[in-house]
Design a protein around this motif. Structure first.
Motif, PDB file in Angstrom:
ATOM      1  N   THR A   1       1.973  14.663  -0.998  1.00  0.00           N
ATOM      2  CA  THR A   1       2.555  14.202   0.267  1.00  0.00           C
ATOM      3  C   THR A   1       2.436  12.691   0.358  1.00  0.00           C
ATOM      4  OG1 THR A   1       1.682  16.217   1.278  1.00  0.00           O
ATOM      5  CG2 THR A   1       2.524  14.538   2.772  1.00  0.00           C
ATOM      6  N   GLU A   2       3.546  12.033   0.576  1.00  0.00           N
ATOM      7  CA  GLU A   2       3.529  10.589   0.793  1.00  0.00           C
ATOM      8  C   GLU A   2       3.419  10.327   2.282  1.00  0.00           C
ATOM      9  OE1 GLU A   2       7.120   9.400  -1.100  1.00  0.00           O
ATOM     10  OE2 GLU A   2       6.307   9.651  -3.118  1.00  0.00           O
ATOM     11  N   ASN A   3       2.452   9.530   2.648  1.00  0.00           N
ATOM     12  CA  ASN A   3       2.193   9.300   4.062  1.00  0.00           C
ATOM     13  C   ASN A   3       2.710   7.948   4.537  1.00  0.00           C
ATOM     14  OD1 ASN A   3       0.698  11.742   4.045  1.00  0.00           O
ATOM     15  ND2 ASN A   3      -1.055  10.654   3.204  1.00  0.00           N
TER      16      ASN A   3
ATOM     17  N   PHE B   1       8.314   1.402   6.478  1.00  0.00           N
ATOM     18  CA  PHE B   1       7.851   0.722   5.274  1.00  0.00           C
ATOM     19  C   PHE B   1       8.495   1.289   4.007  1.00  0.00           C
ATOM     20  CE2 PHE B   1       3.931   0.188   7.984  1.00  0.00           C
ATOM     21  CZ  PHE B   1       4.174  -1.156   8.234  1.00  0.00           C
ATOM     22  N   ARG B   2       9.239   2.332   4.178  1.00  0.00           N
ATOM     23  CA  ARG B   2       9.693   3.060   3.010  1.00  0.00           C
ATOM     24  C   ARG B   2      10.795   2.316   2.257  1.00  0.00           C
ATOM     25  NH1 ARG B   2       8.959   7.764   0.808  1.00  0.00           N
ATOM     26  NH2 ARG B   2       7.396   8.330   2.348  1.00  0.00           N
ATOM     27  N   GLY B   3      11.600   1.561   2.980  1.00  0.00           N
ATOM     28  CA  GLY B   3      12.671   0.822   2.317  1.00  0.00           C
ATOM     29  C   GLY B   3      13.634   1.771   1.630  1.00  0.00           C
ATOM     30  N   ASN B   4      13.868   1.527   0.356  1.00  0.00           N
ATOM     31  CA  ASN B   4      14.813   2.368  -0.382  1.00  0.00           C
ATOM     32  C   ASN B   4      14.166   3.595  -1.018  1.00  0.00           C
ATOM     33  OD1 ASN B   4      16.936   0.610   0.147  1.00  0.00           O
ATOM     34  ND2 ASN B   4      16.359  -0.692  -1.572  1.00  0.00           N
ATOM     35  N   PHE B   5      12.856   3.727  -0.850  1.00  0.00           N
ATOM     36  CA  PHE B   5      12.194   4.843  -1.515  1.00  0.00           C
ATOM     37  C   PHE B   5      12.589   6.181  -0.895  1.00  0.00           C
ATOM     38  CE2 PHE B   5       8.780   1.679  -2.449  1.00  0.00           C
ATOM     39  CZ  PHE B   5       9.011   1.646  -3.807  1.00  0.00           C
ATOM     40  N   PRO B   6      12.961   7.138  -1.701  1.00  0.00           N
ATOM     41  CA  PRO B   6      13.173   8.480  -1.156  1.00  0.00           C
ATOM     42  C   PRO B   6      11.818   9.171  -0.984  1.00  0.00           C
ATOM     43  CG  PRO B   6      13.610   8.463  -3.499  1.00  0.00           C
ATOM     44  CD  PRO B   6      13.256   7.056  -3.119  1.00  0.00           C
ATOM     45  N   VAL B   7      11.756  10.142  -0.103  1.00  0.00           N
ATOM     46  CA  VAL B   7      10.525  10.924   0.054  1.00  0.00           C
ATOM     47  C   VAL B   7      10.436  11.883  -1.124  1.00  0.00           C
ATOM     48  CG1 VAL B   7       9.299  12.529   1.546  1.00  0.00           C
ATOM     49  CG2 VAL B   7      10.711  10.739   2.546  1.00  0.00           C
ATOM     50  N   GLN B   8       9.292  11.894  -1.769  1.00  0.00           N
ATOM     51  CA  GLN B   8       9.161  12.704  -2.989  1.00  0.00           C
ATOM     52  C   GLN B   8       8.159  13.849  -2.828  1.00  0.00           C
ATOM     53  OE1 GLN B   8       9.562  10.056  -6.755  1.00  0.00           O
ATOM     54  NE2 GLN B   8       8.333   8.879  -5.324  1.00  0.00           N
ATOM     55  N   ASN B   9       7.921  14.269  -1.615  1.00  0.00           N
ATOM     56  CA  ASN B   9       6.916  15.310  -1.378  1.00  0.00           C
ATOM     57  C   ASN B   9       7.297  16.623  -2.071  1.00  0.00           C
ATOM     58  OD1 ASN B   9       5.875  13.395   0.262  1.00  0.00           O
ATOM     59  ND2 ASN B   9       6.413  14.408   2.179  1.00  0.00           N
ATOM     60  N   TYR B  10       6.288  17.356  -2.468  1.00  0.00           N
ATOM     61  CA  TYR B  10       6.543  18.697  -3.018  1.00  0.00           C
ATOM     62  C   TYR B  10       5.311  19.578  -2.837  1.00  0.00           C
ATOM     63  CZ  TYR B  10       3.811  17.281  -7.118  1.00  0.00           C
ATOM     64  OH  TYR B  10       2.815  16.836  -7.932  1.00  0.00           O
ATOM     65  N   ASP B  11       5.566  20.868  -2.838  1.00  0.00           N
ATOM     66  CA  ASP B  11       4.507  21.875  -2.898  1.00  0.00           C
ATOM     67  C   ASP B  11       4.864  22.801  -4.044  1.00  0.00           C
ATOM     68  OD1 ASP B  11       2.830  21.345  -0.508  1.00  0.00           O
ATOM     69  OD2 ASP B  11       4.750  21.621   0.502  1.00  0.00           O
TER      70      ASP B  11
ATOM     71  N   SER C   1       0.865  -1.181   0.000  1.00  0.00           N
ATOM     72  CA  SER C   1       0.000   0.000   0.000  1.00  0.00           C
ATOM     73  C   SER C   1       0.892   1.219   0.000  1.00  0.00           C
ATOM     74  CB  SER C   1      -0.911   0.028   1.233  1.00  0.00           C
ATOM     75  OG  SER C   1      -1.716  -1.112   1.246  1.00  0.00           O
ATOM     76  N   PHE C   2       0.396   2.271  -0.531  1.00  0.00           N
ATOM     77  CA  PHE C   2       1.216   3.471  -0.631  1.00  0.00           C
ATOM     78  C   PHE C   2       0.332   4.686  -0.333  1.00  0.00           C
ATOM     79  CE2 PHE C   2       4.078   6.570  -2.480  1.00  0.00           C
ATOM     80  CZ  PHE C   2       5.317   6.037  -2.156  1.00  0.00           C
ATOM     81  N   PRO C   3       0.126   5.001   0.948  1.00  0.00           N
ATOM     82  CA  PRO C   3      -0.756   6.121   1.281  1.00  0.00           C
ATOM     83  C   PRO C   3      -0.162   7.462   0.848  1.00  0.00           C
ATOM     84  CG  PRO C   3       0.333   5.285   3.240  1.00  0.00           C
ATOM     85  CD  PRO C   3       0.664   4.345   2.138  1.00  0.00           C
ATOM     86  N   LEU C   4      -0.966   8.261   0.244  1.00  0.00           N
ATOM     87  CA  LEU C   4      -0.491   9.572  -0.206  1.00  0.00           C
ATOM     88  C   LEU C   4      -1.663  10.544  -0.298  1.00  0.00           C
ATOM     89  CD1 LEU C   4      -1.422   9.937  -3.431  1.00  0.00           C
ATOM     90  CD2 LEU C   4       0.430   8.359  -3.779  1.00  0.00           C
TER      91      LEU C   4
END
Lengths: 309, 659
Positions: free
Chosen positions: B630-632, B637-647, B598-601
């Motif tokens: 926003t990635e929630n 659970f993120r593992g290797n994923f970088p946070v990709q949030n932006y405004d 799952s990938f809450p965002l």
């Protein structure tokens, strides 16, 4: 500056102008009608029906062509007589009667060859649900509104999908629904089992619609990924929009791959299950969870059976 | 209280996430202006957009991608002859959007003269970036521009004998980042830069012949040419796993891929029948692609500090495809429409390749691959639509589809023994449909549909096997008020011995719109899309074959709201769109896949626009639109994923004018 542009345009259009244009408005085929129906007649000179009526000199595509009885109605001398002779009106007309009326001329177009079996016809969606002869937003196709607004007005789940972070650029205007769909009905798909989806048009006459733009996925390849060719792109992708990158059906690619590549049952090309990954893949190691890092040509390859290059 | 609740609910389908530009309002007289024998309607919107992004700019470019700059946001030119007898043309229709460097640009042009010709052009450009973290841990990237154009010229378009010429072009060019796996099956992955150059051209010629009895014959001959001249090069890199002893010193790869697909299409249909309609179609295409693959790499592996490898591969692939369709429709009974459609499709894919590998770890090898994949499908569907009284109709349909998939794998070593494995399997699907349309009151329409399908041997574990789908829609439309409710479910189970897959997809949605003349309109919608799938898995974990279950869960909530207000010379538009996936991954002990299912965002985009009419032919527009992603996902659970949030905020000002 503005004046000079207008002058230039006037000279150009005068030169290009229609022969005998002095009496242009007089030749409007629906002229008697506009006396009482100015709102409908006001911009009718832009309407393809009107232009064709004038060019052909017939009433077939003018008022009488659709509103049968309008000539008799117009020639009636008194209000009572006019009320007694009511031309055919499309307001409240049954969808099949509307379809029959429009197909009198428009059945000749190839794109409507399957209209009687289309999902829209079966759902009693009439031509006038989307097209507006008198109030069209554009003279091209005479659509009542912008195409995406028309379609998503009913298909609200699709509207929701186009609002996802990853989506085909329909809201942005780069694409239209009709790039992939034919709302007038299509032939049986050549992918999946020839059943659903029913309004997705073929690209190049016999290919899945996606390949119209994504031509590099079309192949042919020496080694085809059978899932793509047999069951189609939708096996892995959500075509309208997704919260997942590359419109994938899962947030990460390895779960998507593993759901088919599990060796179970009688699935796949060989009929004895789709092969599991090799024992050299240790799924507890994160490096093996990005399948397409190594299996780069996942849609099909010319040089490697495992799509490595 | 009800009123307070109702107002926001009625606000905004207009909004969706439609970009705030170009401006929807118009200038000039809706009846246009007359010049000579022509009537002209035109408007042009030019302005400047400013963009400010904080956070992950790559993700912003992937989702939105609007840059700052001066633009022709939109334009429209409509020229019509008033009497349909122009000298050179009777209609010119030109529309553009986003020209001058917007990532989404298009232009359409139609020029036609009644009874003589009709020319249509559609040109589009899309600039796209995708960092693709989820599929390659950031080692893949696509930053390309795709340009498409379609041109068609019809001659004698309204005559019983008419001809056309068509041309389509599709190009994709730009930079990419890809990976290659070296030096053996347990090697490492190395990124390399690619220069993507793809081009497709299609030429079409055809015509239509209509008989007096209402039959029409359409024919088309087309030639499609495709070439992919992408190539890549990699520099010294320790690989995706720097801890191992695999290294790359340099990589060079060329893989030109060229070919053509000539095709024929024939269509016969009748047009004037009032009782019996026929549509028969046959299509044949003969795809062929020739390719070479030249790859040379230098580096080191676990045992060899100076490893070299050169691969050469050449050959061709062929895919002749035939498909035919026959549609029969019967409308002879007043309230009944019967249709039957038969579709036939046959694809044969085959190819061969000559493989040569030269490396300093083993001897020269040569291998000839050959593979065949044939698909033959035959489907027949019958549908009936019966009008019951004035307020109801019933539809029923039945589909039967039969498909055979045949494959032969063969591979031959010149010095070894060639082998071939042949497989064949067939699948059959039976599906029934039933639907009801009701109109209990004039403003109210209700549609209910269901479909049940049974497939005996689906091709994939995720394919539909035992499925049923239900959808219902109710709409109330009275004067300026429209209310709608929709629900859909789609359940599928695909189980075999010791293994099962099931998926459930549910959608519920409601929307409303209301307007008061041209002064005020409000729209609003809410939708929830729920998906959960449960699938059996088998994979290797630390050398052991492990059984697991994949449980994918997604709960997407979407709300839109919008309002449009006209006050004097000002038009104000407000809109809002919010997508939120609330599903949370759950950590299951021992499961490799579960934390990533799952990938809450949250993705939201409000906008506002003011448009003021200064003069009957000039408007000034000002608007802003912002995007919040926003990635929630919890860090564990993120593992290797970088946070990709932006405004991101976009502001524009423009003039919409008509001369």
């Amino acid at each position: 500056m503005v004046l000079s542009i207008r002058s230039l345009l006037a000279v150009l259009l005068f030169w290009l102008g229609p022969a005998g244009s002095a009496n242009a408005q007089q030749s409007t085929a629906g002229l008697p009608c506009q006396t009482c129906h100015p709102a409908q007649a006001g911009t009718f000179h832009r309407n393809p029906h009107q232009k064709l009526a004038v060019a052909s000199g017939t009433q077939v595509t003018a008022c009488e062509g659709c509103h049968v009885g309008s000539v008799r109605h117009g020639l009636a001398k008194t209000i009572e007589e006019k009320r007694a002779i009511r031309p055919r009106s499309f307001q409240g007309l049954d969808s099949r009667a509307t379809l029959d009326a429009c197909l009198t001329c428009h059945s000749k177009d190839l794109s409507r060859a399957n209209i009687h079996r289309s999902e829209h016809t079966m759902a009693k969606v009439a031509c006038t649900s989307c097209h507006s002869v008198h109030g069209a937003a554009s003279s091209k196709s005479l659509l009542a509104r912008k195409q995406s607004e028309l379609c998503t007005g009913c298909h609200t789940q699709v509207r929701a999908q186009f609002n996802m972070p990853f989506k085909h650029r329909v809201n942005e205007g780069f694409m239209q629904c009709s790039d992939c769909h034919n709302p007038h009905g299509t032939n049986a798909p050549t992918w999946r089992m020839g059943g659903r989806p029913r309004l997705v048009d073929h690209a190049f006459g016999n290919e899945e619609a996606c390949l119209k733009c994504h031509t590099d996925k079309r192949g042919p390849f020496v080694f085809e990924h059978a899932a793509v060719r047999v069951d189609g792109c939708e096996t892995c992708h959500s075509p309208h929009g997704s919260t997942n990158p590359r419109l994938l059906r899962r947030p990460t690619v390895f779960t998507l791959c593993l759901e088919c590549h599990n060796g179970a049952g009688n699935f796949g090309r060989t009929g004895d299950g789709i092969s599991t990954q090799s024992a050299s893949h240790n799924m507890t190691d994160p490096r093996y969870r990005n399948c397409t890092t190594c299996h780069l040509r996942i849609h099909g390859s010319n040089s490697d059976q495992r799509f490595l290059r | 209280m009800l009123k307070v609740w109702l107002l926001p609910a009625l606000a905004g389908v207009l909004a969706a996430q439609t970009p705030v530009t170009p401006t929807a309002e118009s200038v000039g007289s809706p009846r246009g202006q007359d010049y000579g024998g022509y009537n002209i309607l035109q408007s042009w919107e030019t302005g400047y957009r400013s963009v400010d992004v904080t956070g992950d700019r790559g993700k912003y470019r992937s989702d939105v991608n609007y840059p700052s700059g001066l633009r022709l946001f939109g334009s429209s030119l409509v020229v019509n002859s008033k009497n349909g007898q122009g000298r050179l043309f009777d209609e010119v229709l030109l529309q553009t959007q986003g020209l001058a460097n917007d990532p989404y640009q298009f232009a359409t042009l139609r020029v036609q003269k009644n009874k003589l010709y009709r020319y249509d052009l559609l040109w589009r450009s899309n600039e796209y970036l995708n960092p693709s973290f989820a599929i390659s841990n950031g080692l893949h990237l696509l930053d390309t521009v795709r340009r498409l154009q379609d041109q068609t010229l019809w001659l004698l378009p309204q005559s019983s004998v008419r001809f056309f010429l068509g041309y389509s072009r599709n190009t994709q060019s730009g930079a990419g980042l890809a990976t290659t796996q070296l030096w053996d099956a347990r090697g490492d992955e190395f990124p390399f830069a690619t220069n993507i150059q793809r081009e497709q051209n299609e030429y079409r010629i055809g015509g239509e012949l209509a008989s007096r009895r209402g039959y029409k014959l359409f024919w088309q001959r087309a030639w499609e040419y495709f070439k992919d001249d992408s190539g890549g090069a990699g520099e010294a890199h320790p690989g995706a796993n720097p801890a191992d002893r695999f290294n790359l010193t340099s990589l060079r790869r060329n893989e030109p891929y060229h070919g053509s697909t000539p095709s024929w299409r024939l269509n016969l249909l009748n047009e004037r029948a009032r009782v019996f309609y026929v549509n028969a179609r046959y299509n044949y295409s003969a795809g062929r692609r020739a390719f070479t693959f030249d790859d040379s790499a230098i580096g080191s592996d676990r045992s060899n500090p100076a490893r070299t490898r050169q691969l050469q591969f050449f050959g061709d692939a062929r895919r002749p495809v035939s498909n035919a369709n026959l549609t029969l429709a019967f409308t002879g009974v007043r309230r009944l429409t019967l249709t039957n459609h038969t579709g036939f499709h046959h694809t044969r894919m085959e190819g061969d390749g000559n493989y040569r590998e030269i490396n300093n770890a083993s001897l020269d090898t040569e291998l000839i691959h050959f593979q065949f994949l044939g698909i033959r499908a035959l489907s027949n569907s019958t549908d009936a639509l019966l009008q019951v009284g004035d307020r109801a109709s019933v539809r029923a349909g039945y589909l039967i589809s039969d498909r055979r998939v045949r494959s032969i794998e063969s591979s031959g070593l010149p010095r070894g023994t060639p082998f071939a494995r042949s497989h064949e399997q067939s699948n059959r699907l039976n599906a029934g449909q039933f639907g009801v349309r009701l109109r209990p009151a004039k403003p109210l329409s209700i549609n209910l549909d269901t479909e049940v399908g049974r497939a005996d041997r689906p091709f994939l574990p995720l394919s539909e096997r035992n499925y049923h789908a239900f959808s219902g829609r109710a709409q109330w439309r009275q004067k300026s008020l429209t209310l709608g409710l929709q629900a859909r479910t789609n359940y599928n189970t695909n189980s075999v011995s010791l293994w099962s897959h099931s998926s459930r997809n549910r959608y519920v949605g409601a929307d409303a719109s209301w307007s008061r003349g041209r002064r005020l309109s409000l729209d609003g919608s809410y939708a929830k899309i729920h998906t959960d799938t449960l699938t059996g898995l088998a994979y290797f974990a630390a050398g052991d074959l492990t059984s697991d279950r994949s449980y994918y869960l997604s709960n997407i909530h979407l709300a839109t709201a919008g309002a449009h207000l006209t006050a004097g010379r000002a038009d104000i538009a407000l809109g809002f769109s919010r997508v939120q996936d609330t599903a949370r991954p759950s950590a299951v002990s021992g499961s490799v896949t579960q934390p990533y299912q799952s990938f809450p965002l949250t993705y939201a985009s409000p906008y506002a626009r003011v448009s003021i009419l200064f003069h009957s032919k000039v408007r000034w527009n000002f608007g802003l639109q912002s995007y919040h992603y926003t990635e929630n996902l919890q860090p564990r659970f993120r593992g290797n994923f970088p946070v990709q949030n932006y405004d991101a905020s976009t502001i524009f000002t423009s003039m919409l004018w008509s001369f």
